[in-house]
Design a protein around this motif. Structure first.
Motif, PDB file in Angstrom:
ATOM      1  N   PRO A 385      -5.630 -11.589 -10.224  1.00 32.38           N
ATOM      2  CA  PRO A 385      -6.431 -11.173  -9.023  1.00 32.38           C
ATOM      3  C   PRO A 385      -6.238  -9.720  -8.789  1.00 32.38           C
ATOM      4  O   PRO A 385      -5.140  -8.930  -8.992  1.00 32.38           O
ATOM      5  CB  PRO A 385      -6.176 -12.110  -7.853  1.00 32.38           C
ATOM      6  N   CYS A 386      -7.275  -9.261  -8.248  1.00 32.06           N
ATOM      7  CA  CYS A 386      -7.181  -7.679  -7.892  1.00 32.06           C
ATOM      8  C   CYS A 386      -6.187  -7.432  -6.654  1.00 32.06           C
ATOM      9  O   CYS A 386      -6.360  -8.148  -5.831  1.00 32.06           O
ATOM     10  CB  CYS A 386      -8.789  -7.227  -7.437  1.00 32.06           C
ATOM     11  N   ILE A 387      -5.483  -6.662  -6.811  1.00 32.28           N
ATOM     12  CA  ILE A 387      -4.325  -6.358  -5.880  1.00 32.28           C
ATOM     13  C   ILE A 387      -4.691  -4.941  -4.938  1.00 32.28           C
ATOM     14  O   ILE A 387      -3.846  -4.307  -3.976  1.00 32.28           O
ATOM     15  CB  ILE A 387      -2.912  -6.205  -6.251  1.00 32.28           C
ATOM     16  N   ARG A 388      -6.063  -4.611  -5.288  1.00 31.60           N
ATOM     17  CA  ARG A 388      -6.197  -3.348  -4.568  1.00 31.60           C
ATOM     18  C   ARG A 388      -5.344  -2.181  -4.731  1.00 31.60           C
ATOM     19  O   ARG A 388      -5.258  -1.402  -3.875  1.00 31.60           O
ATOM     20  CB  ARG A 388      -6.548  -3.759  -2.924  1.00 31.60           C
ATOM     21  N   ALA A 390      -5.932   0.329  -6.352  1.00 30.97           N
ATOM     22  CA  ALA A 390      -6.832   1.467  -6.373  1.00 30.97           C
ATOM     23  C   ALA A 390      -6.407   2.572  -7.566  1.00 30.97           C
ATOM     24  O   ALA A 390      -6.798   3.551  -7.618  1.00 30.97           O
ATOM     25  CB  ALA A 390      -6.808   2.221  -5.185  1.00 30.97           C
ATOM     26  N   GLN A 403     -12.712  -0.837  -7.289  1.00 31.20           N
ATOM     27  CA  GLN A 403     -12.126  -2.163  -6.726  1.00 31.20           C
ATOM     28  C   GLN A 403     -13.254  -2.895  -5.718  1.00 31.20           C
ATOM     29  O   GLN A 403     -13.332  -4.127  -5.593  1.00 31.20           O
ATOM     30  CB  GLN A 403     -10.989  -1.950  -5.939  1.00 31.20           C
ATOM     31  N   PRO A 436      -3.750  -2.920 -13.572  1.00 29.80           N
ATOM     32  CA  PRO A 436      -2.518  -3.682 -14.003  1.00 29.80           C
ATOM     33  C   PRO A 436      -2.706  -5.434 -14.045  1.00 29.80           C
ATOM     34  O   PRO A 436      -2.160  -6.064 -14.480  1.00 29.80           O
ATOM     35  CB  PRO A 436      -1.715  -3.418 -12.647  1.00 29.80           C
TER      36      PRO A 436
ATOM     37  N   VAL B  13       1.107  -6.372 -13.163  1.00 30.86           N
ATOM     38  CA  VAL B  13       1.386  -6.696 -11.457  1.00 30.86           C
ATOM     39  C   VAL B  13       2.772  -7.013 -11.747  1.00 30.86           C
ATOM     40  O   VAL B  13       3.698  -6.473 -10.678  1.00 30.86           O
ATOM     41  CB  VAL B  13       0.602  -7.635 -11.324  1.00 30.86           C
ATOM     42  N   GLY B 110      -6.008 -17.334   0.767  1.00 27.73           N
ATOM     43  CA  GLY B 110      -6.411 -17.185  -0.675  1.00 27.73           C
ATOM     44  C   GLY B 110      -5.483 -16.687  -1.544  1.00 27.73           C
ATOM     45  O   GLY B 110      -5.520 -16.362  -2.902  1.00 27.73           O
ATOM     46  N   LEU B 112      -2.549 -14.301  -3.566  1.00 34.33           N
ATOM     47  CA  LEU B 112      -2.378 -12.772  -4.051  1.00 34.33           C
ATOM     48  C   LEU B 112      -3.653 -12.109  -4.019  1.00 34.33           C
ATOM     49  O   LEU B 112      -4.641 -12.547  -4.626  1.00 34.33           O
ATOM     50  CB  LEU B 112      -1.710 -12.747  -5.543  1.00 34.33           C
ATOM     51  N   GLY B 113      -3.800 -11.044  -3.528  1.00 33.47           N
ATOM     52  CA  GLY B 113      -4.774  -9.995  -3.516  1.00 33.47           C
ATOM     53  C   GLY B 113      -6.165 -10.432  -2.329  1.00 33.47           C
ATOM     54  O   GLY B 113      -7.077  -9.811  -2.370  1.00 33.47           O
ATOM     55  N   TYR B 114      -5.708 -11.574  -1.709  1.00 35.53           N
ATOM     56  CA  TYR B 114      -6.913 -11.790  -0.867  1.00 35.53           C
ATOM     57  C   TYR B 114      -6.051 -11.786   0.840  1.00 35.53           C
ATOM     58  O   TYR B 114      -7.060 -12.100   1.602  1.00 35.53           O
ATOM     59  CB  TYR B 114      -7.321 -13.142  -1.163  1.00 35.53           C
ATOM     60  N   PRO B 278      -0.435  -2.721  -1.310  1.00 33.14           N
ATOM     61  CA  PRO B 278      -1.918  -2.320  -1.357  1.00 33.14           C
ATOM     62  C   PRO B 278      -2.984  -3.455  -0.911  1.00 33.14           C
ATOM     63  O   PRO B 278      -4.004  -3.032  -0.734  1.00 33.14           O
ATOM     64  CB  PRO B 278      -1.807  -2.208  -3.074  1.00 33.14           C
ATOM     65  N   VAL B 279      -2.502  -4.671  -1.129  1.00 34.25           N
ATOM     66  CA  VAL B 279      -3.518  -5.681  -0.784  1.00 34.25           C
ATOM     67  C   VAL B 279      -4.052  -5.790   0.529  1.00 34.25           C
ATOM     68  O   VAL B 279      -5.341  -5.670   0.820  1.00 34.25           O
ATOM     69  CB  VAL B 279      -2.965  -7.063  -0.983  1.00 34.25           C
ATOM     70  N   GLY B 281      -3.718  -3.040   2.735  1.00 30.40           N
ATOM     71  CA  GLY B 281      -3.937  -1.492   3.331  1.00 30.40           C
ATOM     72  C   GLY B 281      -5.309  -0.819   2.444  1.00 30.40           C
ATOM     73  O   GLY B 281      -5.997  -1.584   2.094  1.00 30.40           O
ATOM     74  N   PRO B 282      -5.818   0.156   3.084  1.00 29.36           N
ATOM     75  CA  PRO B 282      -6.990   0.664   2.764  1.00 29.36           C
ATOM     76  C   PRO B 282      -6.721   1.317   1.322  1.00 29.36           C
ATOM     77  O   PRO B 282      -5.572   1.551   0.688  1.00 29.36           O
ATOM     78  CB  PRO B 282      -7.019   1.884   3.610  1.00 29.36           C
ATOM     79  N   THR B 283      -7.903   1.760   0.391  1.00 29.87           N
ATOM     80  CA  THR B 283      -7.571   2.108  -0.567  1.00 29.87           C
ATOM     81  C   THR B 283      -8.215   3.714  -0.905  1.00 29.87           C
ATOM     82  O   THR B 283      -7.865   4.212  -1.756  1.00 29.87           O
ATOM     83  CB  THR B 283      -8.603   1.388  -1.751  1.00 29.87           C
ATOM     84  N   VAL B 323      -8.477  -2.103   8.395  1.00 34.04           N
ATOM     85  CA  VAL B 323      -8.836  -1.783   6.963  1.00 34.04           C
ATOM     86  C   VAL B 323     -10.137  -1.627   6.579  1.00 34.04           C
ATOM     87  O   VAL B 323     -10.698  -0.955   5.835  1.00 34.04           O
ATOM     88  CB  VAL B 323      -7.772  -2.695   5.985  1.00 34.04           C
TER      89      VAL B 323
END
Lengths: 576, 339
Positions: A385-388, A390, A403, A436, B13, B110, B112-114, B278-279, B281-283, B323
C-alpha cells in the motif's frame, strides 16, 4: 556535514528554488551507456524482407501509392502524407512490394497494423535523388518539399518535422534548441551520432535555423557525454553559422524532455496550454537535424536511423539500421542475445515498452533495443500500500502529487484526477522508480488518462448525435408546419374566391377553427414524436460508423480488462 | 500495455522502517544508561504484542500475513509507543496501549497506509486519558533515585508491581520537570527558583536530556538518509522555540526558556520520529510546514495552559484531523501553470 548539505538541497528543491541548470526533482538511475559506446556505429547486412508499418509517426495514415508486385527503387515514395499531420514512407532499398497487409508492429498494444512488405533485390539501387537549393528558396516552397520527406522526430516522439517547422507568423522564433541530452539510461544513439557526424548535424541546424528564422541555437548535452560535447564544440567552431552554443547540463533524468530542456537552456517555462513556439523556442533532436541535411543537401528521404542495440547481448553497439529491418537481424548483428534473455525493450528502461515479438521491424521511433534479463531488470516485487511518503512528489519533474493522482486513479475518481492535473504528467516514470511500495504508478496514470479521453470522446459523440437528432426533429416539425400553413392558405384562398360574391366578414368561422385545431394537433404530434425520439441519440448513424464505434468499444473494454487484471494482480490490497 | 519503468531505486518499505528503528538505537542506549535496562523489557513486550496483534488482524482481514508483517511498520509503532511510556510502566499498560494502536488505530481504519491518525499517539492518548496517574509517574533517573533497582528488580516491578523489601515507590520515582514546573507555578513560585530543583539539568531534565540528544542524533541520521525531509522537524522545533521565546521574553518568571521546551518532554522524539509519520501527515512541502507549526503551537499551549504536563500526542492527533484540508490547500504549482 553531509546531512546539512542534504538539508540545504531539500530546502531549495521544495521551494522550487532549484537552480536553472537542474531539473526539479528527477532521478539518477545507473547509466549503462559505456557498454554500447566502445565501438563505432556499425552497419547491418541488407535484410531480405523489410516490413514498413504505415503508422510510424504521430498523425494520419499515409496513402499507399504502390501495388503488390511492383518493383521499387531505393528512396522511392511508397506512401504519401495524407491530411494535415502525416508523414510519408519510402522504400529503404530497391526491391519488390510483396504485400500490403496487417503485421505485428512495435507498439505497446501488441496489435497488428497495416504494413508494406518489401522484398529486397539485393541491388540497393537508388532512385532519382534531387538536392534542394534551400538557400535560394522561400519557406512555403521548402515546407511543401518537406511534406514527403518522411522525416519525423527521431528522439522517439515521431512527430512529423514539417509541422514543427511551420511557424506561426505572429510569433518570431528566437531560439532553436537542439535536444542532445539523451537522458534515458542505456540509449547512446545520439551520443555516437554526435561523436561521428557532428559537422553534418550542424548542417541540419543551419537548415532548421533558416526555416525557423531563429537567431540563436542552443545545443543541450548532458555532462555524461564529454566526447560528444567536445565533438559538437569543435564542429561549432568550424561552422559558418553564428550564435551556436553547446551547453552542458548535469546528468539528471528526465532533462531530455523537451519542456524541461527548454527551461534548462533558456530559463523559460513553456505554459502548460501552449507550445514552445508560442514563447519563441523550437526544439529538435540531433538525428532529426541530420535527416534534414540529408534530405535537402542530398535529396535522400528518411530511410534509416541509428539504433542502440544493448543490454544482455554479446557486443552492445550502435548500428545504422534501415527502417523495416527485423529486430532479430539487429540482435544477430550484436552477436546474439546472452543466456537468460527473456524480453526485448524498445526505448529506454524508463519509458520504453516490451516488444510483442523480435520479428517486428525497426521503425522511425526505435532509438534503442535492450535485451532484458532478470539480472538487469528485476521483476518488481508485489506492490504494497501507499504510505504517503511523497518520494514520488519529490522526484516529479512537473511538481505533481503522484500519491494523490494514484489515489484518484485507483478509485476511478477521474474528475478529481483531472483537477490534480493528471494531463500534465509526462509519464517519465520517476515516481514509480522512487516508490518504496513498488506501486506501478505510471500505469495507473496511463489507464486514468485513456479512460478520461474515452469518456470525453463518447460524450462528444453523444452530444453531436443528440444535436443532429434535435435538428432533424426540428426540421421535420418545421416542414410539417409549413405544409399545414400552405394547406391553410390554399383553403383560405379558395374561400376568399368563394366569398367574393358574398361580401361577408367571415363566411365560415367554424371551418377556420377546425383548420387551426388541425395545425395545433400537427404541432402536438411533432412534439410528442420529438420527446419519444430524444433519448435515442445515436439512431441515425451509418452502419459503417456504427461498426467502427462497436469495434472501438470492444477494444477499449478488452484493454480496460487487461489493465485491471494486471493492476489488481500486483496489488495485494485488492486480493480479496 | 507497457510496464515501464523497468528500473527501481527505492528502498522497500521494510528497509525504511528498519532504518528508522536503527535511528532509535542511540536513544534506547541512552535510556538504558539513564533509567536502567527495564526499558528493554518494555520494548520487547510492546514488540511481541504488536506483531501478534498485526498477524491476527491480517488474518481476520484476509490479507497476506508475511509481506505485511515483514514491512516493519507494526514493530516501529510498538517501539515509538514504548519510548513514549514511562520506563517501568506495568506490563498490562504496555499491552493495552499497543493493542489499541495496532488493532483500532491501524487495522480498523484499513491497515498500513490508510490510518488517518498516528497509531502510536492514539495508543498513548488512550492510556493517558484512562490511566493518568500511572502515565505521569516517571521513575527518577538512576543517578537521582534514592534506591537503585537492578535489572531483575525492574523486571519484577514491571510484571509484578513488586519492589524489593523496604523500597517505597517514592524512592524510585519523581515528578518530571514539565510536571514539576506546572505544579510549582500554580503555587506561585518563579521559574528560576523552580528549575534549581534536582531533576533539572543543563538544558531540560537531568538524565533525560541525554536521551533527547540521542533522539537528535537519530533524527540527523534520518535526514542524512533522506528518510524524512527537513520541513517537519525544523518547522516544529523552530515554532516551539519561537513561541516559548516570545512568552519567555514577556515574563521570564512565569514562562520557561525555549531551550527548556526543546529539551523536555516529547519535543525531540516528536520532531523527528512522531510527527514525521508519513501515513497520517501531509505530503506537500508547504503542508508539512503548516502541520508542524500547528503541532508546535498546540503543544506549547497545552503545556502552559492545558491540563496535562506535555501536549505532543494530543497536538499530533488534532493536526492529523486537518491533514486532508492542509493537503488540498497547499498543492504546489505545477510546471507550466501560472499558479
Amino acid at each position: 556535514m553531509n546531512a546539512l548539505l542534504n538539508i540545504v538541497h531539500q530546502v531549495k528543491n521544495s521551494f522550487g528554488l532549484s537552480a536553472n541548470n537542474t531539473v526539479r526533482g528527477g532521478v539518477h538511475p545507473a547509466e549503462h551507456k559505456q557498454e554500447s559506446t566502445t565501438l563505432a556505429i556499425g552497419s547491418l547486412a541488407l535484410s531480405k524482407r523489410l516490413v514498413l508499418p504505415l503508422r510510424q509517426h504521430v498523425g494520419n495514415l499515409p496513402k499507399v501509392l504502390v501495388t503488390v508486385g511492383q518493383h521499387v527503387l531505393k528512396g522511392q515514395l511508397l506512401a504519401e502524407a495524407e491530411g494535415n499531420i502525416s508523414a510519408a514512407i519510402h522504400a529503404p532499398t530497391s526491391g519488390v512490394v510483396l504485400a500490403i497487409e496487417d503485421a505485428l508492429i512495435p507498439h505497446p498494444s501488441g496489435l497488428p497494423d497495416q504494413c508494406i512488405v518489401l522484398e529486397s533485390d539485393g541491388q540497393d539501387t537508388w532512385g532519382e535523388r534531387v538536392a534542394i537549393d534551400w538557400r535560394h528558396l522561400d519557406q512555403p516552397t521548402l515546407l511543401a518539399a518537406l511534406r514527403n520527406s518522411g522525416i519525423v522526430g527521431l528522439g522517439g516522439a515521431a512527430f512529423p518535422t514539417q509541422i514543427k517547422l511551420r511557424t506561426n507568423p505572429k510569433v518570431q522564433i528566437k531560439t532553436l534548441v537542439v535536444n542532445a541530452a539523451e537522458c534515458e539510461p542505456y540509449i547512446t544513439c545520439d551520443d555516437m551520432l554526435m561523436r561521428e557526424r557532428a559537422a553534418d548535424i550542424l548542417k541540419g541546424v543551419e537548415i532548421a535555423q533558416y526555416l525557423l528564422g531563429a537567431e540563436e541555437c542552443l545545443i543541450g548535452i548532458e555532462d555524461n557525454k564529454p566526447e560528444a560535447a567536445e565533438a559538437m564544440r569543435q564542429a561549432c567552431a568550424n561552422s559558418a553559422v553564428k550564435n551556436l552554443q553547446v551547453i552542458v547540463v548535469p546528468t539528471q533524468y528526465p532533462s531530455g524532455d523537451a519542456r524541461q530542456l527548454i527551461r534548462l537552456l533558456t530559463g523559460m517555462e513553456v505554459p502548460n496550454d501552449k507550445r514552445s513556439t508560442d514563447v519563441g523556442v523550437q526544439c529538435f533532436n540531433v538525428a532529426t537535424l541530420l535527416a534534414l541535411h540529408r534530405y535537402f543537401d542530398f535529396g535522400e528521404p528518411s530511410l534509416s536511423r541509428i539504433v542502440t542495440m544493448t543490454g544482455n547481448v554479446r557486443t552492445p553497439r550502435n548500428y545504422e539500421v534501415l527502417f523495416g529491418t527485423p529486430v532479430t537481424d539487429l540482435i544477430a548483428a550484436a552477436g546474439g542475445a546472452l543466456d537468460q534473455t527473456d524480453d526485448y525493450i524498445m526505448g529506454g528502461p524508463m519509458m520504453g515498452f516490451s516488444l510483442p515479438s523480435v520479428d517486428v521491424p525497426i521503425t522511425k521511433a526505435a532509438n534503442c533495443i535492450i535485451a532484458s534479463a532478470p539480472q538487469l531488470f528485476a521483476p518488481p516485487p508485489p506492490a504494497m500500500p501507499c504510505i504517503r511518503c511523497a518520494r514520488c512528489a519529490d522526484v516529479c519533474p512537473v511538481s505533481l502529487q503522484p500519491q494523490e493522482l494514484y489515489w484518484f486513479s485507483k478509485s476511478s475518481n477521474l474528475e478529481k484526477a483531472r483537477d490534480y492535473k493528471l494531463f500534465d504528467c509526462i509519464e517519465c516514470g520517476c515516481c514509480t522508480y522512487a516508490c518504496p511500495s513498488n506501486i506501478p504508478l505510471v500505469q495507473y496514470y496511463r489507464f486514468a488518462k485513456s479512460e478520461i479521453i474515452a469518456q470525453d470522446r463518447a460524450k462528444e459523440a453523444a452530444d453531436l448525435a443528440r444535436e443532429r437528432n434535435e435538428f432533424r426533429l426540428m426540421r421535420i416539425e418545421r416542414e410539417k408546419q409549413e405544409r399545414a400553413q400552405k394547406h391553410a392558405q390554399k383553403a383560405v384562398g379558395a374561400q376568399t374566391e368563394a366569398a367574393k360574391e358574398v361580401p361577408a366578414v367571415s363566411a365560415n368561422p367554424e371551418a377556420d377553427a377546425a383548420k387551426k385545431a388541425a395545425i395545433a394537433a400537427a404541432i402536438e404530434r411533432a412534439k410528442a414524436q420529438k420527446a419519444a425520439a430524444a433519448p435515442q441519440n445515436i439512431d441515425k448513424v451509418e452502419p459503417a460508423v456504427q461498426a467502427e464505434i462497436e469495434k472501438i468499444d470492444a477494444r477499449r473494454d478488452a484493454a480496460k480488462q487487461a489493465v485491471q487484471a494486471q493492476l489488481f494482480e500486483s496489488d495485494p490490497q485488492d486480493n480479496k | 500495455m507497457s510496464r515501464s519503468p523497468y528500473l527501481s531505486s527505492a528502498p522497500s518499505v521494510s528497509v525504511i522502517m528498519v532504518k528508522v528503528m536503527l535511528a532509535l538505537i542511540p536513544a534506547i542506549a541512552a535510556y538504558v544508561w539513564v533509567y536502567g535496562a527495564g526499558i528493554l523489557v518494555t520494548l520487547a513486550l510492546a514488540s511481541t504484542t504488536a506483531l501478534a496483534a498485526e498477524a491476527l488482524m491480517l488474518k481476520l482481514r484476509n490479507r497476506p500475513i508475511k509481506p505485511f508483517l515483514m514491512d516493519g511498520s507494526a514493530l516501529l509503532t510498538a517501539w515509538l509507543l514504548a519510548l513514549s511510556l514511562p520506563p517501568l510502566a506495568p506490563w498490562w499498560l504496555v499491552v493495552v496501549g499497543t493493542l489499541f494502536a495496532i488493532v483500532i488505530a491501524k487495522h480498523l481504519y484499513g491497515g498500513l497506509g490508510y490510518n488517518p491518525f498516528n497509531p502510536a499517539m492514539v495508543g498513548y492518548a488512550v492510556l493517558l486519558i484512562s490511566f493518568p496517574v500511572i502515565m505521569t509517574h516517571w521513575p527518577a533517573p538512576l543517578e537521582l533515585a534514592q534506591a537503585k533497582l537492578s535489572f531483575a528488580e525492574q523486571y519484577q516491578f514491571i510484571f509484578g508491581a513488586s519492589l524489593p523489601n523496604g523500597v517505597q515507590v517514592d524512592a524510585i520515582s519523581m515528578a518530571t520537570p514539565l510536571d514539576y514546573l506546572k505544579t510549582q507555578l500554580t503555587l506561585h513560585h518563579q521559574v528560576q527558583d523552580i528549575t534549581t530543583a534536582s531533576q533539572f539539568g543543563a538544558f531540560g531534565a537531568k538524565g533525560g536530556e541525554l536521551v533527547v540528544w540521542a533522539y537528535l542524533l537519530g533524527g540527523l541520521y534520518l535526514l542524512q538518509q533522506r528518510l524524512i525531509t527537513w520541513h517537519l522537524p525544523t518547522a516544529f522545533l523552530g515554532a516551539l522555540a519561537l513561541m516559548a521565546g516570545a512568552f519567555y521574553l514577556v515574563d521570564a518568571n512565569q514562562f520557561a526558556s525555549p531551550v527548556f521546551h526543546l529539551f523536555t518532554g516529547a519535543s525531540m522524539l516528536g520532531a523527528f520520529f512522531i510527527i514525521t509519520d508519513p501515513v497520517s501527515g501531509p505530503t506537500t512541502p508547504k503542508g508539512k510546514l503548516i502541520f508542524a507549526v500547528g503541532i508546535a503551537v498546540l503543544t506549547y499551549l497545552i503545556r502552559v495552559y492545558g491540563g496535562y504536563p506535555d501536549g505532543v500526542a494530543f497536538s499530533v492527533l488534532l493536526m492529523n484531523m486537518c491533514v486532508p484540508l492542509i493537503d488540498a490547500w497547499t498543492q504546489p504549482r505545477v510546471f507550466g501553470h501560472s499558479k
